[in-house]
Design an enzyme around this catalytic site. Structure first.
Site, PDB file in Angstrom:
ATOM      1  CE  LYS A  71      24.759  69.839  81.933  1.00  0.00           C
ATOM      2  NZ  LYS A  71      24.095  68.769  81.197  1.00  0.00           N
ATOM      3  CG  ASN A  92      29.180  68.078  79.809  1.00  0.00           C
ATOM      4  OD1 ASN A  92      29.956  68.135  78.894  1.00  0.00           O
ATOM      5  ND2 ASN A  92      28.950  66.708  79.901  1.00  0.00           N
TER       6      ASN A  92
HETATM    7  P1  NAP Z   1      15.716  72.052  81.087  1.00  0.00           P
HETATM    8  O1  NAP Z   1      16.700  72.875  80.099  1.00  0.00           O
HETATM    9  O2  NAP Z   1      15.197  72.507  82.239  1.00  0.00           O
HETATM   10  O3  NAP Z   1      14.508  71.646  80.212  1.00  0.00           O
HETATM   11  C1  NAP Z   1      13.383  70.930  80.870  1.00  0.00           C
HETATM   12  C2  NAP Z   1      12.530  70.616  79.742  1.00  0.00           C
HETATM   13  O4  NAP Z   1      11.310  69.766  79.982  1.00  0.00           O
HETATM   14  C3  NAP Z   1      11.486  72.029  78.943  1.00  0.00           C
HETATM   15  O5  NAP Z   1      11.425  71.566  77.734  1.00  0.00           O
HETATM   16  C4  NAP Z   1      10.447  71.958  79.841  1.00  0.00           C
HETATM   17  O6  NAP Z   1       9.480  72.458  79.220  1.00  0.00           O
HETATM   18  C5  NAP Z   1       9.926  70.459  79.958  1.00  0.00           C
HETATM   19  N1  NAP Z   1       9.223  70.293  80.993  1.00  0.00           N
HETATM   20  C6  NAP Z   1       9.570  70.080  82.533  1.00  0.00           C
HETATM   21  N2  NAP Z   1       8.340  70.134  83.209  1.00  0.00           N
HETATM   22  C7  NAP Z   1       7.412  69.445  82.219  1.00  0.00           C
HETATM   23  C8  NAP Z   1       6.092  69.342  82.520  1.00  0.00           C
HETATM   24  N3  NAP Z   1       5.606  69.152  83.789  1.00  0.00           N
HETATM   25  N4  NAP Z   1       5.282  69.101  81.237  1.00  0.00           N
HETATM   26  C9  NAP Z   1       5.939  69.325  80.002  1.00  0.00           C
HETATM   27  N5  NAP Z   1       7.207  69.435  79.872  1.00  0.00           N
HETATM   28  C10 NAP Z   1       7.890  69.650  80.961  1.00  0.00           C
HETATM   29  O7  NAP Z   1      16.495  70.593  81.407  1.00  0.00           O
HETATM   30  P2  NAP Z   1      17.635  69.805  80.429  1.00  0.00           P
HETATM   31  O8  NAP Z   1      18.874  70.179  81.085  1.00  0.00           O
HETATM   32  O9  NAP Z   1      17.503  70.147  78.977  1.00  0.00           O
HETATM   33  O10 NAP Z   1      17.512  68.277  81.050  1.00  0.00           O
HETATM   34  C11 NAP Z   1      16.321  67.416  80.268  1.00  0.00           C
HETATM   35  C12 NAP Z   1      16.250  65.927  80.814  1.00  0.00           C
HETATM   36  O11 NAP Z   1      17.656  65.536  80.057  1.00  0.00           O
HETATM   37  C13 NAP Z   1      16.219  66.003  82.061  1.00  0.00           C
HETATM   38  O12 NAP Z   1      15.291  64.718  82.248  1.00  0.00           O
HETATM   39  C14 NAP Z   1      17.588  65.280  82.527  1.00  0.00           C
HETATM   40  O13 NAP Z   1      17.738  64.522  83.506  1.00  0.00           O
HETATM   41  C15 NAP Z   1      18.076  64.655  81.363  1.00  0.00           C
HETATM   42  N6  NAP Z   1      19.573  64.728  81.151  1.00  0.00           N
HETATM   43  C16 NAP Z   1      20.149  63.514  80.912  1.00  0.00           C
HETATM   44  C17 NAP Z   1      21.391  63.174  80.720  1.00  0.00           C
HETATM   45  C18 NAP Z   1      22.332  62.050  80.647  1.00  0.00           C
HETATM   46  O14 NAP Z   1      23.486  61.857  80.618  1.00  0.00           O
HETATM   47  N7  NAP Z   1      21.440  60.994  80.598  1.00  0.00           N
HETATM   48  C19 NAP Z   1      22.327  64.490  80.919  1.00  0.00           C
HETATM   49  C20 NAP Z   1      21.777  65.777  81.002  1.00  0.00           C
HETATM   50  C21 NAP Z   1      20.440  65.695  81.056  1.00  0.00           C
HETATM   51  P3  NAP Z   1       9.301  74.035  79.266  1.00  0.00           P
HETATM   52  O15 NAP Z   1      10.128  74.725  78.177  1.00  0.00           O
HETATM   53  O16 NAP Z   1       7.662  74.257  78.754  1.00  0.00           O
HETATM   54  O17 NAP Z   1       9.467  74.530  80.436  1.00  0.00           O
END
Ligand code: NAP
Length: 290
Positions: A71, A92
């Site tokens: 992205k 996106n």
């Molecule tokens: P990302 O940039 O990889 O960020 C992941 C986040 O999750 C970070 O804050 C990370 O913390 C935290 N995390 C991961 N594993 C963890 C754990 N075991 N314990 C505590 N914190 C943890 O991901 P993203 O792209 O922002 O996506 C985040 C979520 O949004 C995903 O679940 C995705 O499915 C969802 N999403 C939904 C849509 C929709 O249309 N509904 C669209 C896009 C994304 P750290 O910083 O400490 O690593």
């Protein structure tokens, strides 16, 4: 549908793309609207997003969605970026123009439409954002833009939460946002009730048996829990929110509306509410949800 020499192609680039719901959304919309358009998933190997974008343009693709991990990585390969996507720092959706692809972010407006439809307001709210990744940053910008009175990012890595809060404050003006370590939720003032937006990966398929915070005391502080995870449709975070007296929503509608906004950008045709509902049903069927 009949594929012929006039069929336009859209698709998704990412890695992985195998579990995507987007073909169910876009192919349903195209068929219902009588658009000669197909939507396909394209698995792009790491390091090759530039080649993918150039190739897609050369092959006359009408548009693309972009998912993790590309992205932000995709931005240098675009002719132009929409100001909202530039502020968020993530694209996106790519829309074909005469000179190349233009990048948009439909995740944030998609979430906003979903929240409006679910009757979840932002203005004047105290908002907790769990996570500080790409989507959490977009949500924090959304919250600031629509008048949240307080935005607290709670993250496993607190430095990232503070960095995002600083960036949001710089964009919004003032200091509505603050970053904290995840475990510091206990220090939130007693008696306050929050809208909590769950933007971590914890609880996502296939590891569905966890929530980023499991302590019932945390959920007593939440009047509404909005999980951005869409698979499973009912997460443990949502269950804990409900069990402790709050309303809970999942990420499937956000996914639907980010797709619909992309589709509207590609085709210049508005998707009706009835058709949005039909696409929502198709997505749920594709996920085996009743
Ligand atoms: P990302 O940039 O990889 O960020 C992941 C986040 O999750 C970070 O804050 C990370 O913390 C935290 N995390 C991961 N594993 C963890 C754990 N075991 N314990 C505590 N914190 C943890 O991901 P993203 O792209 O922002 O996506 C985040 C979520 O949004 C995903 O679940 C995705 O499915 C969802 N999403 C939904 C849509 C929709 O249309 N509904 C669209 C896009 C994304 P750290 O910083 O400490 O690593």
């Amino acid at each position: 549908m009949i594929v012929n020499g006039y069929t336009r192609t859209c698709g998704l680039i990412g890695n992985p793309v195998e579990h995507t719901m987007s073909p169910a959304i876009h192919n349903t919309l195209a068929e219902a609207m009588g658009e000669n358009l197909v939507y396909l998933p394209f698995h792009v190997p790491r390091g090759q997003v530039g080649e993918a974008v150039r190739g897609a343009y050369a092959l006359n693709l009408l548009g693309l969605n972009v998912t993790v991990p590309y992205k932000s990585e995709v931005i240098p390969f675009l002719k132009e970026t929409d100001p909202l996507a530039e502020t968020i720092g993530a694209v996106n959706t790519l829309v074909r123009t005469k000179e190349g692809f233009k990048g948009y972010n439909t995740d944030m407006p998609g979430l906003y439409r979903a929240m409006c439809e679910d009757g979840v307001g932002i203005e004047g709210e105290k908002i907790l954002i769990l996570g500080a990744g790409g989507v959490a940053r977009a949500v924090a910008i959304l919250a600031a833009r629509y008048g949240a009175c307080r935005i607290i990012l709670l993250n496993r890595t607190p430095e990232k939460a503070r960095k995002v809060a600083d960036e949001v404050n710089a964009i919004a003006g003032g200091e509505p946002a603050e970053g904290m370590a995840l475990e510091n939720y206990q220090s939130l003032p007693a008696g306050e009730r929050y809208l909590a937006i769950q933007a971590t990966n914890v609880g996502m398929f296939p590891k569905t048996d966890g929530a980023v915070i499991e302590d019932a005391a945390f959920y007593h502080k939440i009047h509404t829990g909005y999980d951005l995870i869409f698979n499973p449709a009912e997460t443990k975070f949502m269950r804990l929110t409900r069990e402790n007296g709050g309303r809970a929503f999942g990420g499937l509608k956000m996914l639907l509306y980010q797709g619909i906004i992309a589709y509207e950008l590609w085709t210049d045709h508005q998707v009706s509410r009835e058709l949005a509902e039909k696409a929502y049903i198709e997505m749920r069927k594709a996920m085996h949800i009743q």
